[in-house]
Write a protein that holds these residues in place. Structure first.
Motif, PDB file in Angstrom:
ATOM      1  N   GLU A 183       0.727  -1.284   0.075  1.00  0.00           N
ATOM      2  CA  GLU A 183      -0.148   0.133   0.034  1.00  0.00           C
ATOM      3  C   GLU A 183       0.943   1.410   0.006  1.00  0.00           C
ATOM      4  N   LYS A 184       1.881   1.180   0.761  1.00  0.00           N
ATOM      5  CA  LYS A 184       2.743   2.438   0.987  1.00  0.00           C
ATOM      6  C   LYS A 184       3.516   2.840  -0.544  1.00  0.00           C
ATOM      7  N   TRP A 185       4.286   1.748  -1.131  1.00  0.00           N
ATOM      8  CA  TRP A 185       5.037   2.035  -2.186  1.00  0.00           C
ATOM      9  C   TRP A 185       4.043   1.654  -3.297  1.00  0.00           C
ATOM     10  N   ARG A 186       3.044   1.498  -3.350  1.00  0.00           N
ATOM     11  CA  ARG A 186       2.105   1.136  -4.469  1.00  0.00           C
ATOM     12  C   ARG A 186       2.697   0.010  -5.309  1.00  0.00           C
ATOM     13  N   THR A 187       2.900  -1.124  -4.656  1.00  0.00           N
ATOM     14  CA  THR A 187       3.356  -2.261  -5.493  1.00  0.00           C
ATOM     15  C   THR A 187       2.516  -3.520  -5.114  1.00  0.00           C
ATOM     16  N   ARG A 188       2.916  -4.555  -5.342  1.00  0.00           N
ATOM     17  CA  ARG A 188       2.307  -5.753  -4.863  1.00  0.00           C
ATOM     18  C   ARG A 188       2.884  -6.732  -4.046  1.00  0.00           C
ATOM     19  N   CYS A 189       2.027  -7.575  -3.509  1.00  0.00           N
ATOM     20  CA  CYS A 189       2.748  -8.695  -2.695  1.00  0.00           C
ATOM     21  C   CYS A 189       1.936  -9.826  -2.873  1.00  0.00           C
ATOM     22  N   ALA A 190       2.337 -11.023  -2.796  1.00  0.00           N
ATOM     23  CA  ALA A 190       1.661 -12.398  -2.969  1.00  0.00           C
ATOM     24  C   ALA A 190       1.701 -13.332  -1.874  1.00  0.00           C
ATOM     25  N   LEU A 191       0.517 -13.969  -1.870  1.00  0.00           N
ATOM     26  CA  LEU A 191       0.611 -15.058  -0.856  1.00  0.00           C
ATOM     27  C   LEU A 191       0.334 -16.476  -1.663  1.00  0.00           C
ATOM     28  N   LEU A 192       1.133 -17.446  -1.291  1.00  0.00           N
ATOM     29  CA  LEU A 192       0.954 -18.781  -1.987  1.00  0.00           C
ATOM     30  C   LEU A 192       0.629 -19.506  -0.679  1.00  0.00           C
ATOM     31  N   MET A 193      -0.752 -20.487  -1.013  1.00  0.00           N
ATOM     32  CA  MET A 193      -0.921 -21.515  -0.222  1.00  0.00           C
ATOM     33  C   MET A 193      -0.891 -22.695  -0.550  1.00  0.00           C
ATOM     34  N   ILE A 194      -0.054 -23.592   0.128  1.00  0.00           N
ATOM     35  CA  ILE A 194       0.347 -25.152  -0.252  1.00  0.00           C
ATOM     36  C   ILE A 194      -0.269 -26.120   0.467  1.00  0.00           C
ATOM     37  N   ASP A 195      -0.740 -26.990  -0.335  1.00  0.00           N
ATOM     38  CA  ASP A 195      -1.203 -28.078   0.563  1.00  0.00           C
ATOM     39  C   ASP A 195      -0.700 -29.682  -0.269  1.00  0.00           C
ATOM     40  N   LEU A 196      -0.312 -30.441   0.810  1.00  0.00           N
ATOM     41  CA  LEU A 196       0.152 -31.768   0.070  1.00  0.00           C
ATOM     42  C   LEU A 196      -0.810 -32.590  -0.238  1.00  0.00           C
ATOM     43  N   ASP A 197      -0.576 -33.336  -1.309  1.00  0.00           N
ATOM     44  CA  ASP A 197      -1.719 -34.343  -2.073  1.00  0.00           C
ATOM     45  C   ASP A 197      -1.166 -35.552  -1.624  1.00  0.00           C
ATOM     46  N   ARG A 198      -2.147 -36.249  -1.159  1.00  0.00           N
ATOM     47  CA  ARG A 198      -2.322 -37.714  -0.876  1.00  0.00           C
ATOM     48  C   ARG A 198      -1.318 -37.784   0.617  1.00  0.00           C
ATOM     49  N   PHE A 199      -1.155 -36.529   1.332  1.00  0.00           N
ATOM     50  CA  PHE A 199      -0.550 -36.803   2.571  1.00  0.00           C
ATOM     51  C   PHE A 199      -1.475 -37.594   3.493  1.00  0.00           C
ATOM     52  N   LYS A 200      -2.777 -37.430   3.390  1.00  0.00           N
ATOM     53  CA  LYS A 200      -3.757 -38.172   4.310  1.00  0.00           C
ATOM     54  C   LYS A 200      -3.592 -39.474   4.269  1.00  0.00           C
ATOM     55  N   ALA A 201      -3.486 -40.036   3.031  1.00  0.00           N
ATOM     56  CA  ALA A 201      -3.104 -41.539   2.911  1.00  0.00           C
ATOM     57  C   ALA A 201      -2.043 -41.952   3.679  1.00  0.00           C
ATOM     58  N   VAL A 202      -0.870 -41.132   3.545  1.00  0.00           N
ATOM     59  CA  VAL A 202       0.332 -41.315   4.007  1.00  0.00           C
ATOM     60  C   VAL A 202       0.132 -41.376   5.589  1.00  0.00           C
ATOM     61  N   ASN A 203      -0.447 -40.812   6.196  1.00  0.00           N
ATOM     62  CA  ASN A 203      -0.735 -40.397   7.819  1.00  0.00           C
ATOM     63  C   ASN A 203      -1.541 -41.431   8.132  1.00  0.00           C
ATOM     64  N   ASP A 204      -2.739 -41.845   7.414  1.00  0.00           N
ATOM     65  CA  ASP A 204      -3.639 -42.837   7.891  1.00  0.00           C
ATOM     66  C   ASP A 204      -2.998 -44.250   7.664  1.00  0.00           C
ATOM     67  N   SER A 205      -2.461 -44.413   6.830  1.00  0.00           N
ATOM     68  CA  SER A 205      -1.768 -45.908   6.670  1.00  0.00           C
ATOM     69  C   SER A 205      -0.503 -46.246   7.401  1.00  0.00           C
ATOM     70  N   LEU A 206       0.396 -45.051   7.497  1.00  0.00           N
ATOM     71  CA  LEU A 206       1.634 -45.548   8.073  1.00  0.00           C
ATOM     72  C   LEU A 206       1.853 -44.709   9.644  1.00  0.00           C
ATOM     73  N   GLY A 207       0.768 -43.859   9.900  1.00  0.00           N
ATOM     74  CA  GLY A 207       1.017 -43.237  11.274  1.00  0.00           C
ATOM     75  C   GLY A 207       1.350 -41.823  11.129  1.00  0.00           C
ATOM     76  N   HIS A 208       1.328 -41.355  12.299  1.00  0.00           N
ATOM     77  CA  HIS A 208       1.560 -39.868  12.323  1.00  0.00           C
ATOM     78  C   HIS A 208       2.938 -39.592  12.586  1.00  0.00           C
ATOM     79  N   LEU A 209       3.812 -40.587  13.181  1.00  0.00           N
ATOM     80  CA  LEU A 209       5.145 -40.409  13.282  1.00  0.00           C
ATOM     81  C   LEU A 209       5.747 -40.586  11.947  1.00  0.00           C
TER      82      LEU A 209
END
Length: 784
Positions: free
Chosen positions: A382-408
């Motif tokens: 806002e101050k310098w009349r430029t842009r910033c960016a936000l990237l949101m990242i989510d792992l694909d198929r991570f839940k399957a790993v967590n459920d099958s192999l455990g949280h550790l």
């Protein structure tokens, strides 16, 4: 009685005459503390008193030698010599009375001896006056008056003894005056004796007040010395003192220990030079040392100043306070103060601050710091009349790993994900973990739009490479959604929400891609609207079914109940996750009719097809509890099904107390009055408060699966929480159910921790009613 107990009484109330002369102790103190020194002074003038008495006797002899019989005169002088000798003996014994202690018995003996001496003088006047020296009575009494005045004004006297001496001498003198009909002289004798006693009392009052002040000052000095010794003997605190040239003076042992040097090595050396290390030569001082130098230069007091000191090459943090010293003429003498080593506290505070802003698993900034950094980036844009960016990242198929192999295994993978993300960041870019398998990247200056897409693709590529965890090769992908600020959001919440919408689109496209936010991405809201429409007709179309998950006894593993769980198989959209339709149902209050249907169906199934010792657990939403007729709904479900109320357990979450708590509590109390039991579900994950347990008599507390999984990974916090919940439930007469138990090891751990019941995939997943009945049939065949 301690000395400090009587000192206040001296200042709060005036001394009485009995206290002044020694008949009573001042306040609740002891005689020796106040009168001991006065009695010790008596011995210093014992010889002088003997000389004065001899002079008086010689004067009397000169006045009446040829006027009285010799035997009278010598008899009197013999008695006087004997009593004077005895007094001299007692005076000599008083020389160390202030050290060994003055007792009432010693004071009494000395007073009696002095009174006897006065009596001998008074009696002698009577004998001399009636045997021929009546005409010289005034002159003889003058000699005695001289002795009384000397005793009255002398500071080397014992008040009680001197008073006794004056009284007996005056009494004898007055008898002599009366015997010779010298009434005027008798009046003068009386007045002289009275004023002499008053003089003794007043001088004693001054002496005892001075002594009290000395005792008080001595006690304060001893107290200060004791405090200083204790202070110096402490583990981290020390005293410091510098002169006008900032050189250390009167170095204490604790200060030398804190500086890691001998006293002789630092005495007279520059204090700032000693604690600045190499900075003294280079001139590069920590800001805190500059601050200390400024305070010393300005000669102003300071307190709680934290200084970074270099001691033997090690960084130490000192908290210092100081006050300038001046002499009686106002000349500045230097500084004196106290300090303590707060390095451990400083490191602890820094660790706490780190834990508050960083994720302990990945060592990345956590959601709090991400939000703060995003707010800073938006302000910068806002101050310098430029842009910033936000990237949101989510792992694909991570839940399957967590459920099958455990949280550790899942946690180890997340740590590797963080390790791959960090090298991808350039200057002005920050990567953090939002929670679970969600990460975020902030680009402070995103004037180059290509950088956003380039970084997103690099992230997807890096995170999609194989992971080697515990000799296993694992594959997951990554989806990225981005939003540009302030175009796509002028505040943190908007930008997060819109980046999240972009991430949902990337997931919907199959994952492994980067999607930028577009206004059309509000399709999630549209999906919600569509699901809401379908949900309104789901009951009419009989699209809901109930699944049942078993709950077993922790010790015997005998089945004790089933939890009824609603499932929605929509004609148009297929199977809809409860995580999607339950929030919609609660927001639209469709949960009320759905909950009524669940209550009726579960009670009917339990009554018709289950053994009488097996309960049914039914989740109830806060929206249902605030319905005026909730208790009536329960009564109708029980009566229509014929289920014994004792077999129905209503499960609620802590959120029931966040809205219309009194109404919800009243509804549950009505159900409990019917014989139903009430369980508190997901305890510890919401608005946990012991006040809830006081407001309502729950029968069961359900420990959330997150704590069970944490305990399975030997998390001290999770183990402590489960133990605390079990102990609390036991003391309140409640049972505990552990959720999310997935294997035999976890079940054994839960038994060891003391939980009464267990629920989880290890003992059965949610199943249709037909499968639940098969369990009973199998048990029946085995028992047959």
């Amino acid at each position: 009685m301690s000395e400090t107990n009587f000192l206040p009484s001296l200042g709060d109330a005036p001394l009485t005459m009995r206290q002044v002369i020694g008949l009573d102790a001042p306040g609740s103190g002891d005689l020796g503390r106040f009168h001991g020194r006065q009695y010790a002074l008596v011995t210093q003038r014992a010889g002088a008193r003997l000389i004065f008495n001899t002079f008086a006797v010689l004067t009397v002899a000169w006045l009446c030698w040829d006027k009285v019989p010799a035997e009278v005169f010598w008899g009197w002088t013999t008695c006087l010599a004997f009593i004077a000798g005895y007094n001299l003996f007692l005076d000599r014994r008083m020389r160390d009375v202030d050290e060994r202690g003055l007792t009432w018995e010693v004071m009494r003996r000395h007073a009696f001896a002095s009174g006897a001496k006065g009596g001998v003088w008074g009696g002698g006047l009577c004998a001399l006056a009636v045997t021929g020296a009546g005409g010289q009575l005034a002159e003889i009494w003058a000699a005695l008056a001289f002795l009384m005045m000397v005793s009255a004004v002398s500071r080397y006297k014992a008040p009680l003894s001197t008073t006794a001496y004056i009284i007996t001498a005056t009494a004898g003198s007055m008898v002599a005056a009366m015997a010779t009909f010298s009434f005027g002289l008798g009046a003068i004798m009386l007045a002289t004796g009275v004023f002499a006693c008053l003089g003794v009392i007043e001088s004693a009052r001054v002496a005892i007040s001075v002594r009290a002040a000395e005792v008080e000052m001595q006690e304060k000095s001893e107290t200060v010395s004791m405090l200083l010794r204790e202070f110096e003997d402490g583990q981290a605190d020390w005293l410091w003192q510098i002169d006008t040239k900032r050189r250390l003076r009167s170095v204490s042992p604790r200060l030398s220990f804190a500086m890691g040097r001998e006293i002789a090595d630092i005495e007279g050396k520059s204090f700032l030079q000693l604690i600045s290390g190499d900075g003294w030569k280079t001139g590069q001082f920590p800001p805190s040392l500059h601050d200390l130098a400024d305070r010393l230069k300005s000669r102003e007091s300071f307190s709680g100043l934290v200084v970074k000191a270099l001691v033997n090459g090690q960084v130490r943090w000192w908290e210092m306070s100081g006050t300038p010293m001046f002499d009686e003429d106002g000349k500045w003498l230097g500084f004196r103060g106290v300090g303590s080593d707060v390095t451990a506290q400083r490191e602890s505070s820094e660790k706490i601050a780190y834990l508050a802003r960083y994720d302990t698993l990945t060592q990345l900034p956590n959601r709090l710091q991400v939000n703060e950094s995003l707010a800073d980036a938006l302000a910068y844009a806002e101050k310098w009349r430029t842009r910033c960016a936000l990237l949101m990242i989510d792992l694909d198929r991570f839940k399957a790993v967590n459920d099958s192999l455990g949280h550790l295994i899942g946690d180890q993978m997340l740590a590797q994900v963080a390790g791959r993300l960090k090298p991808l960041m350039d200057e002005g870019e920050l990567c953090g973990r939002l929670g679970g398998d969600e990460f975020a990247v902030i680009i402070r200056d995103a004037a180059d739009r290509r950088r956003v897409d380039t970084l997103a693709k690099a992230i997807i590529s890096a995170l999609s490479a194989p992971y080697h965890v515990n000799n296993q090769v694992l594959y997951v992908g990554a989806s990225v959604g981005s939003a540009i600020g302030p175009r796509d959001g002028r505040n943190v919440e908007e930008l997060l929400r819109n980046a999240d919408l972009a991430l949902y689109r990337a997931k919907d496209e199959g994952g492994g891609v980067h999607c930028e936010y577009e206004p059309s991405l509000h399709s999630n809201a549209e999906e919600r609207r569509v699901l809401e429409i379908a949900l309104r007709s789901a009951l009419e179309k009989n699209e809901f079914v109930l699944h049942y998950q078993p709950v077993v006894d922790a010790n015997t593993e005998e089945l004790v109940s089933f939890e009824a769980l609603a499932r929605w198989n929509c004609e148009e959209h297929g199977f809809i996750s409860p995580a999607k339709f339950i929030p919609i149902a609660e927001d639209t209050r469709l949960i009320v009719p759905i909950g009524t249907w669940v209550m009726q169906e579960a009670c009917r199934e339990a009554a018709r097809n289950w053994p009488e010792n097996v309960k049914v657990n039914i989740n109830v939403s806060p929206e249902q509890l605030v319905e005026p007729d909730f208790a009536g709904t329960v009564v109708r479900a029980l009566s229509h099904s014929g289920l014994d109320p004792k077999r129905l357990e209503i499960e609620v979450t802590e959120s029931i107390f966040m809205r219309d708590a009194n109404v919800a509590r009243k509804a549950l109390e009505q159900c409990m009055a019917l014989g139903c039991s009430v369980a508190l579900d997901d305890f510890g994950t919401g608005y946990s408060s012991l006040g809830y347990l006081r407001k309502l008599k729950f029968t069961t507390i359900k420990v959330d699966r997150s704590f069970v999984q944490g305990a399975a990974q030997n998390s001290p916090e999770s183990l402590a929480i489960i133990r605390a919940v079990v102990a609390m439930a036991d003391s309140l007469g409640m049972t505990t159910t552990a959720e999310g138990v997935e294997n035999d090891d976890e079940a054994e751990m839960i038994r060891h921790l003391g939980c009464n019941k267990i629920q989880g995939y290890h003992f059965g997943r949610p199943m249709p009613s037909e499968d639940a009945r098969k369990i009973f049939a199998q048990k029946k065949r085995k028992s047959a």
